[in-house]
Design an enzyme around this catalytic site. Sequence first.
Site, mmCIF file in Angstrom:
data_model
loop_
_atom_site.group_PDB
_atom_site.id
_atom_site.type_symbol
_atom_site.label_atom_id
_atom_site.label_comp_id
_atom_site.label_asym_id
_atom_site.label_seq_id
_atom_site.Cartn_x
_atom_site.Cartn_y
_atom_site.Cartn_z
ATOM 1 N N SER A 164 1.060 6.853 -7.861
ATOM 2 C CA SER A 164 0.890 7.174 -9.274
ATOM 3 C C SER A 164 2.132 6.784 -10.076
ATOM 4 O O SER A 164 2.524 5.617 -10.073
ATOM 5 C CB SER A 164 0.525 8.654 -9.427
ATOM 6 O OG SER A 164 0.016 8.916 -10.711
ATOM 7 N N ASP A 265 -10.988 6.634 -9.120
ATOM 8 C CA ASP A 265 -9.778 6.737 -9.927
ATOM 9 C C ASP A 265 -9.972 5.981 -11.241
ATOM 10 O O ASP A 265 -10.374 4.811 -11.240
ATOM 11 C CB ASP A 265 -8.607 6.134 -9.137
ATOM 12 C CG ASP A 265 -7.251 6.363 -9.786
ATOM 13 O OD1 ASP A 265 -7.196 6.883 -10.909
ATOM 14 O OD2 ASP A 265 -6.243 6.009 -9.142
#
Length: 321
Positions: A164, A265
């Site tokens: 991330s 995602d």
Amino acid sequence: MGSNGKEVATEILPYIRVYKDGSVERLADSPIVPPCADDPETGVSSKDIIVSQDPPISARIYLPKHLLDQHQHQKVPTLVYFHGGGFCFESAFSFVETKFMNRLARLANAVVLSIEYRLAPEHPLPIAYHDCWAGLQWVVSHSNDEPWVSTYVDFDRVYIGGDSAGANIAHSILIRAGSEGLHNGVKIKGAFLTHSYFWGSKPVGSEMKDVEEREKVAMTTMWHLAYPEAPGGVDNPMMNPLAAGAPSLARLDCSRLLVSVAGKDLLRDREILYYNAVKESGWQGELELVDFEDEDHAFHILAYESENAQKLIKRLASFIV
């Protein structure tokens, strides 16, 4: 007004709340846990170390315990890791990060250092980028004040990685290493970017098209909170590596790159675009893509007991050779 009676300035739910007095409530943090001399699940030893007093940067370092027990010191790869959390929350010292790092160190048979960089909004970007760069430079300086580094690390096998926001940081470090170089002429052998926090003003693939909706989504609001002075906003090259004026991806300074994506995602299409852009950039390294179609962002950390989490961690570990 928050539950503590203080007036709220900004909140990005369910992640973070900032009060007008400057205090911050991190709502999504995993609990902080101490290091362990002998992790019962993995047999990995860990300890916390100071990387720099000024600025204050620390790290949790992991060493497979069998290396400590050997009479002849075996040299192994090292992974310098940058945790996720939107630049605003989570910690190298948290339960989920420590669980992940223990497993990764054992499976990779590597010395792993997870950098505890300073968080926004108290320490706005680009501070986290500078902290992580300083952490990596400290490691490759052969850090004679840290025996686990000087004794066990093979400096021909230095890797970096992150998930991330940490993957975003890893990308920036690869670009910076390409222009500035690392201490002692050390080269980054490989890097893995897992569920990279990249974003931009123009939609990619299946991303939402509505301009107002894009302004309100966490990917945008978190970046503005972390880096309010960012030139270009979400199209700053640190957030959007494909923005006009961004450094050429051919300058990524590693010989191997592994990009991991997850099917559910919201960032997936942008990460695949990045992967394809690296492939077409003229970059000379070995490039791989790993796609878990039925999983969501950071599942290997948040759902760490799942079968697919174990598969991805094994895949990341096998990349470190």
